[in-house]
Write an enzyme that holds these catalytic residues in place. Structure first.
Site, PDB file in Angstrom:
ATOM      1  N   THR A 118       0.826  -1.207   0.000  1.00  0.00           N
ATOM      2  CA  THR A 118       0.000   0.000   0.000  1.00  0.00           C
ATOM      3  C   THR A 118       0.855   1.250   0.000  1.00  0.00           C
ATOM      4  OG1 THR A 118      -1.576   1.288   1.328  1.00  0.00           O
ATOM      5  CG2 THR A 118      -0.118  -0.180   2.522  1.00  0.00           C
ATOM      6  N   TYR A 142      -1.835   0.155  10.069  1.00  0.00           N
ATOM      7  CA  TYR A 142      -2.044  -0.502   8.780  1.00  0.00           C
ATOM      8  C   TYR A 142      -0.815  -0.325   7.887  1.00  0.00           C
ATOM      9  CZ  TYR A 142      -3.646  -1.203   4.008  1.00  0.00           C
ATOM     10  OH  TYR A 142      -3.753  -1.607   2.688  1.00  0.00           O
TER      11      TYR A 142
END
Length: 328
Positions: A118, A142
């Site tokens: 990501t 995250y």
């Protein structure tokens, strides 16, 4: 001879599209999923092995049964806000799960690994076009967990010869143009399905968080990639590894992005229906403009994200939305 590819999270949004792309490319996708956020109905292109990445014995059984030539790793907890409230859950699920998977792959001699990372690994770098060489500084659990997995892959490459292709990207949108699989989350947090729900009356209105940003229309700008283009890149990355190339990181984006108001306007144009929305306050931590480039993927992989127009993404998502999805 059938070439199996183990796809973790293959019952989820991106993973199910990847399984279809793998099947079309001549591979047999084997989905490994605990179905906590994925959908059994999405596993249409190969076998399903139910299991959890927290269970190394179960992972080893799946490697023993199918002898995959490679792994595509999508399974992860992925809500930024949730990761800030409960970071331990993200480190346990994402990092420990990935460690179990990587160790099982190495033990089985499966040394080609495609990882869905990501652009959250870059942290708060507002207003620049992110590239593979931009320094990483994640600001939530995250992004931190994904960065840790990237480091893990590097370490196992040095010690065990594991070869990896890492893809970093922001927002994925759209659906399979043939409407066999699509995007459906519970709860839903992504902009395009939220606004399509508002258009169709499944929710009262979309909330636009912040209208006073330093952008032409006052709303945030984000990069979007069509899910079909994204999984095409994953097939190219897989073939890159199987052809004997070394480990590589690739960003996948348009380099420009779309504002929230632009997405709303395009949805109105595609559906010919008004988008009910209300204006809300800014959310803490939201950056003004986040986009990434893809020059390396275009040059080295031959990637061509020609479907990543907002018109195509909303058109395909709307077709899926109208089909009823999995549990509508």
């Amino acid at each position: 001879m059938t070439r199996h590819v183990l796809v973790t999270g293959g019952a989820g949004y991106i993973g199910s599209h990847a399984c279809k792309a793998l099947a079309r490319a001549g591979f047999m996708p084997v989905t490994f999923d605990n179905l906590s956020t994925g959908w059994r109905e999405a596993v249409r292109f190969g076998p399903l092995e139910e299991g959890d990445l927290a269970d190394p014995v179960r992972i080893g059984e799946v490697f023993e049964r199918w002898r995959p030539v490679a792994v595509m790793h999508f399974a992860a907890l992925s809500l930024v806000g949730d990761s800030m409230r409960d970071p331990g859950r993200y480190w346990r699920a994402n990092v420990f799960g990935a460690l179990n998977l990587i160790e099982a792959a190495v033990a089985a001699g499966c040394l080609d690994f495609v990882f869905s990372s990501t652009c959250a690994t870059y942290g708060d770098q507002d207003g620049v076009i992110l590239t593979e060489d931009t320094p990483q500084a994640p600001i939530n659990a995250y992004g931190g967990s994904k960065r840790a997995i990237e480091d893990m892959l590097t370490d196992f490459g040095a010690s065990h010869g594991l070869r990896s292709v890492i893809f970093r990207y922001f927002n994925v949108a759209g659906a399979d143009p043939e409407a066999e699989v699509g995007e459906f989350h519970q709860p839903e947090t992504h902009l395009i399905p939220l606004l399509l729900d508002a258009i169709s009356g499944r929710r009262p209105a979309l909330t636009v968080y912040g209208t006073d940003y330093a952008t032409p229309d006052g709303t945030c700008i984000r990069d979007y990639v069509h899910v079909a283009d994204l999984v095409d890149a994953h097939i190219l990355g897989l073939n890159w590894l199987l052809e004997g190339h070394g480990s590589r990181v690739f960003c996948l984006g348009t380099g420009s992005g779309f504002s929230v108001r632009e997405v709303i306007a395009e949805a109105h144009a595609v559906t010919n229906r008004p988008v009910p929305f209300v204006e809300g306050e800014r959310r803490p931590g939201d950056a003004t403009r986040l986009v990434c480039g893809s020059a390396r993927a275009v040059t080295e992989l031959g990637w061509n994200p020609d479907r990543s127009t907002m018109r195509a993404m909303i058109t395909d998502a709307w077709r899926w939305h109208q089909s009823g999805g999995y549990e509508r």
